[in-house]
Design a protein around this motif. Structure first.
Motif, PDB file in Angstrom:
ATOM      1  N   UNK A  18       0.804  -1.215   0.000  1.00 53.76           N
ATOM      2  CA  UNK A  18       0.000   0.000   0.000  1.00 53.76           C
ATOM      3  C   UNK A  18       0.837   1.264   0.000  1.00 53.76           C
ATOM      4  N   UNK A  19       2.155   1.120   0.134  1.00 51.72           N
ATOM      5  CA  UNK A  19       3.035   2.292   0.167  1.00 51.72           C
ATOM      6  C   UNK A  19       3.388   2.725  -1.253  1.00 51.72           C
ATOM      7  N   UNK A  20       3.937   3.940  -1.371  1.00 50.79           N
ATOM      8  CA  UNK A  20       4.412   4.383  -2.675  1.00 50.79           C
ATOM      9  C   UNK A  20       5.454   3.393  -3.185  1.00 50.79           C
ATOM     10  N   UNK A  21       5.355   3.075  -4.465  1.00 54.91           N
ATOM     11  CA  UNK A  21       6.294   2.103  -5.016  1.00 54.91           C
ATOM     12  C   UNK A  21       7.678   2.722  -5.179  1.00 54.91           C
ATOM     13  N   UNK A  22       8.713   1.924  -4.942  1.00 58.27           N
ATOM     14  CA  UNK A  22      10.066   2.392  -5.281  1.00 58.27           C
ATOM     15  C   UNK A  22      11.017   1.209  -5.372  1.00 58.27           C
ATOM     16  N   UNK A  23      12.153   1.453  -6.045  1.00 56.40           N
ATOM     17  CA  UNK A  23      13.194   0.422  -6.146  1.00 56.40           C
ATOM     18  C   UNK A  23      14.213   0.596  -5.031  1.00 56.40           C
ATOM     19  N   UNK A  24      13.811   1.292  -3.970  1.00 58.01           N
ATOM     20  CA  UNK A  24      14.790   1.661  -2.956  1.00 58.01           C
ATOM     21  C   UNK A  24      15.487   0.452  -2.331  1.00 58.01           C
ATOM     22  N   UNK A  25      14.752  -0.626  -2.090  1.00 57.72           N
ATOM     23  CA  UNK A  25      15.434  -1.745  -1.414  1.00 57.72           C
ATOM     24  C   UNK A  25      16.429  -2.447  -2.341  1.00 57.72           C
ATOM     25  N   UNK A  26      16.190  -2.374  -3.664  1.00 57.75           N
ATOM     26  CA  UNK A  26      17.204  -2.891  -4.594  1.00 57.75           C
ATOM     27  C   UNK A  26      18.407  -1.954  -4.555  1.00 57.75           C
ATOM     28  N   UNK A  27      18.078  -0.659  -4.550  1.00 61.32           N
ATOM     29  CA  UNK A  27      19.137   0.349  -4.515  1.00 61.32           C
ATOM     30  C   UNK A  27      19.999   0.191  -3.261  1.00 61.32           C
ATOM     31  N   UNK A  28      19.348  -0.037  -2.115  1.00 61.62           N
ATOM     32  CA  UNK A  28      20.100  -0.168  -0.864  1.00 61.62           C
ATOM     33  C   UNK A  28      21.066  -1.348  -0.917  1.00 61.62           C
ATOM     34  N   UNK A  29      20.614  -2.453  -1.517  1.00 63.34           N
ATOM     35  CA  UNK A  29      21.505  -3.607  -1.655  1.00 63.34           C
ATOM     36  C   UNK A  29      22.638  -3.266  -2.615  1.00 63.34           C
ATOM     37  N   UNK A  30      22.278  -2.614  -3.702  1.00 59.33           N
ATOM     38  CA  UNK A  30      23.262  -2.277  -4.746  1.00 59.33           C
ATOM     39  C   UNK A  30      24.323  -1.317  -4.225  1.00 59.33           C
ATOM     40  N   UNK A  31      23.892  -0.298  -3.469  1.00 62.12           N
ATOM     41  CA  UNK A  31      24.833   0.744  -3.062  1.00 62.12           C
ATOM     42  C   UNK A  31      25.881   0.180  -2.098  1.00 62.12           C
ATOM     43  N   UNK A  32      25.533  -0.899  -1.367  1.00 64.28           N
ATOM     44  CA  UNK A  32      26.482  -1.555  -0.465  1.00 64.28           C
ATOM     45  C   UNK A  32      27.399  -2.522  -1.219  1.00 64.28           C
ATOM     46  N   UNK A  33      27.057  -2.840  -2.467  1.00 67.20           N
ATOM     47  CA  UNK A  33      27.825  -3.840  -3.212  1.00 67.20           C
ATOM     48  C   UNK A  33      29.090  -3.211  -3.769  1.00 67.20           C
ATOM     49  N   UNK A  34      29.907  -4.056  -4.368  1.00 63.33           N
ATOM     50  CA  UNK A  34      31.179  -3.582  -4.916  1.00 63.33           C
ATOM     51  C   UNK A  34      30.958  -2.576  -6.043  1.00 63.33           C
ATOM     52  N   UNK A  35      29.776  -2.621  -6.684  1.00 62.69           N
ATOM     53  CA  UNK A  35      29.499  -1.718  -7.799  1.00 62.69           C
ATOM     54  C   UNK A  35      28.792  -0.435  -7.380  1.00 62.69           C
ATOM     55  N   UNK A  36      28.451  -0.316  -6.090  1.00 62.83           N
ATOM     56  CA  UNK A  36      27.644   0.817  -5.644  1.00 62.83           C
ATOM     57  C   UNK A  36      28.270   2.174  -5.955  1.00 62.83           C
ATOM     58  N   UNK A  37      27.477   3.049  -6.543  1.00 62.16           N
ATOM     59  CA  UNK A  37      27.928   4.423  -6.829  1.00 62.16           C
ATOM     60  C   UNK A  37      26.722   5.333  -6.890  1.00 62.16           C
ATOM     61  N   UNK A  38      26.975   6.636  -6.770  1.00 59.42           N
ATOM     62  CA  UNK A  38      25.890   7.605  -6.914  1.00 59.42           C
ATOM     63  C   UNK A  38      25.599   7.821  -8.393  1.00 59.42           C
TER      64      UNK A  38
END
Ligand code: HEC
Ligand code: HEC
Ligand code: HEC
Ligand code: HEC
Ligand code: HEC
Ligand code: HEC
Ligand code: HEC
Length: 378
Positions: A112-132
């Motif tokens: 029911x919350x606004x949709x977002x890819x944030x939890x994928x982003x959070x995993x990604x940003x911690x990974x070796x490839x994470x960047x802004x």
């Protein structure tokens, strides 16, 4: 060596499903275009709209409505992504779209919350490839979401649900538009539309096979006193030399591609965004997790089996044994060839002296006089 039967079966079944779906395309109805509530397409629908930037790069600024309306993002209003556009006509754009933004118009039906890819982003940003999104220097070499993902079409080659399926849903749900939307959404995910092994190798190789990029990072890591995996400089070429790599190149898709080892099979779709170096205990390539990783396919693998190198190289620093073994084999191979040629030469000279003449046509002949008085002609 064993590969579970299930893998092969699911492959076959999904192919059959895909085939059935493709046949069904013939009976489909067209999908209505999405709504352009914000009026962006008043200007942006014109093909050829674009410009050449100061760096000489051609940028396209047009969005074709009939194509966009078939993409996975078609229900996202333009400004949910291009949120930096606040007025129309708008000012020149400086920022880019980031993929961790919240949609203001699309809700996640499960929460029911606004949709977002944030939890994928959070995993990604911690990974070796994470960047802004706006990255500079060597960080800019790392893949952002849009390096790996464009805005894919829902079921390519198909413009809507097969009539016999849609009709059945409509009998209860009454609205065809509702049915088409949900059909497209689910059918894409049920089908195996994920990248093939070849595609994955190509994707990872664009960077890991780029010598200049790799060297840049080795140099930077040295300067920063940072560690990189010992296979980092040679990851792609050695994979291509490996048994897995060769089989994949020959078109056998069931061997291990980069992501079969560098991501986890369990929760695969999240795990591909969490790639970590092998020195990180959370990585499936870490020495403590390797057994489990190989056992996904090699069910009977043990400690000895997993000692086999998935990135085999004959570099001296990397594998002394392989290095000398290859040297010795090379010496043996060259000597054998030299000896073979030498024997043939000796034999030929000997025969010549025994009176065998050389001829290209009609074969060799015995009609020559032997220089050693061993004439074969009586
Ligand atoms: C009145 C016409 C018009 C409308 C309406 C309009 N745009 Fe634009 N847009 C333009 C023009 C012209 C450019 C090229 C600007 C430039 O080259 O600096 C542009 C450029 C852009 C760019 C690329 C800019 C860059 O430099 O990267 C984006 C993104 C964009 N528009 C998004 C939108 C969105 C989203 C909407 C709807 C909310 C919208 N536009 C509505 C005329 C329009
Ligand atoms: C799911 C998010 C999303 C939606 C929805 C979306 N865009 Fe985009 N758009 C992007 C991304 C990502 C880029 C690539 C440029 C960037 O990274 O900022 C882009 C690029 C563009 C560009 C070219 C800008 C450039 O810098 O080259 C234009 C113009 C544009 N979009 C217009 C639109 C219009 C018009 C719509 C609505 C019909 C729309 N977009 C819907 C994410 C989106
Ligand atoms: C290094 C490449 C890479 C990067 C970077 C990346 N992804 Fe992915 N993503 C993948 C792969 C591979 C898959 C698995 C599906 C496939 O094979 O196409 C995937 C799957 C997905 C899926 C599921 C798609 C579906 O239809 O099942 C979503 C959503 C997604 N990624 C979003 C993102 C977002 C958001 C980001 C940025 C935070 C991102 N990805 C960054 C490679 C990448
Ligand atoms: C026999 C009647 C019937 C048929 C046929 C049917 N549905 Fe449904 N569907 C329902 C009912 C009743 C609900 C709501 C009750 C529930 O959630 O179980 C529902 C719920 C849904 C929902 C969830 C909507 C929401 O917001 O919660 C979706 C999506 C959906 N159906 C899609 C489809 C699709 C696609 C088809 C065709 C492949 C289909 N349905 C065929 C009766 C039907
Ligand atoms: C857009 C370029 C790009 C793509 C595509 C890419 N990578 Fe990377 N990768 C990098 C960069 C840059 C680094 C970081 C090196 C550093 O830390 O300086 C890196 C780091 C890594 C590392 C850790 C290296 C170490 O020793 O710390 C692994 C493992 C890795 N990538 C695997 C993959 C796999 C598997 C894929 C394919 C799904 C992939 N990469 C796709 C650019 C890329
Ligand atoms: C069969 C499993 C397997 C496959 C397939 C595989 N790798 Fe690896 N990879 C590993 C293991 C295990 C390591 C750690 C090796 C070591 O240092 O002993 C590694 C190391 C690496 C490294 C060095 C950084 C690190 O984590 O130590 C990179 C970069 C890398 N792999 C990228 C790739 C790419 C790109 C592909 C596909 C072209 C690929 N790998 C295919 C298992 C695999
Ligand atoms: C996605 C499945 C998959 C994963 C994960 C995987 N392999 Fe394999 N591997 C295969 C397949 C398929 C073959 C070739 C088929 C055959 O030999 O019948 C193969 C062949 C091999 C071979 C060639 C010799 C042989 O036994 O046939 C070696 C060595 C090997 N794998 C090592 C490893 C190691 C070590 C790991 C873990 C780091 C690993 N593999 C992970 C699927 C996989």
């Amino acid at each position: 060596m064993l590969v579970t039967n299930r893998q092969f079966k699911t492959g076959v079944i999904s192919n059959i499903k895909l085939l059935m779906a493709l046949i069904a395309i013939l009976f489909t109805v067209p999908v209505s275009a999405f709504e352009d509530d914000e009026g962006c397409l008043i200007c942006h629908k014109y093909p050829m709209m674009g410009r050449v930037t100061d760096d000489g790069v051609l940028r396209s600024y047009y969005v074709l409505p009939h194509v966009f309306s078939r993409t996975v993002h078609r229900n996202v209003p333009c400004r949910d992504c291009h949120s930096y556009i606040k007025e129309i006509p708008h000012r020149p754009v400086k920022e880019g779209v980031t993929c961790n933004q919240e949609c203001h118009s699309v809700k996640n039906p499960a929460t029911g919350a606004n949709f977002s890819h944030k939890h994928i982003y959070d995993a990604y940003i911690e990974s070796t490839h994470g960047r802004k999104k706006q990255a500079s220097g060597n960080d800019a070499d790392k893949p952002y979401c849009i390096n790996c993902h464009t805005n894919p079409l829902y079921n390519p080659g198909e413009s809507g649900p097969p009539a016999h399926i849609a009709d059945r849903c409509v009998v209860c749900h009454e609205k065809r538009e509702f049915v088409e939307r949900w059909y497209n959404h689910t059918s894409r995910r049920i089908r195996d539309v994920r990248r093939s092994s070849q595609d994955i190798i190509e994707l990872c190789s664009t960077c890991h096979g780029d010598k200049e990029l790799v060297d840049r990072h080795i140099k930077q890591a040295e300067e920063e006193g940072r560690e990189l995996g010992r296979k980092f400089p040679i990851a792609v070429e050695t994979y291509k030399d490996s048994f897995h790599g060769k089989l994949t190149q020959l078109g056998f898709g069931k061997t291990a591609s980069c992501l079969d080892c560098h991501a986890r099979k369990k929760d695969y779709f999240k795990s591909v965004h969490e790639i970590r170096p092998s020195r990180d205990p959370a990585s499936p390539t870490h020495k403590d997790n390797k057994l489990e990783t190989c056992q996904q396919c090699h069910v009977y693998a043990d400690e000895n089996y997993i000692a086999l190198d998935p990135h085999p190289s004959s570099n001296k620093d990397d594998n002394v044994f392989r290095y000398y073994a290859e040297k010795i084999y090379n010496i043996i191979a060259v000597s054998v060839i030299i000896m073979l040629i030498g024997m043939s030469l000796l034999e030929t000279v000997g025969r010549r002296r025994d009176g065998v003449a050389w001829r290209l046509r009609q074969g060799s002949t015995w009609r020559r006089k032997s220089s050693r008085g061993r004439d074969r002609i009586n």
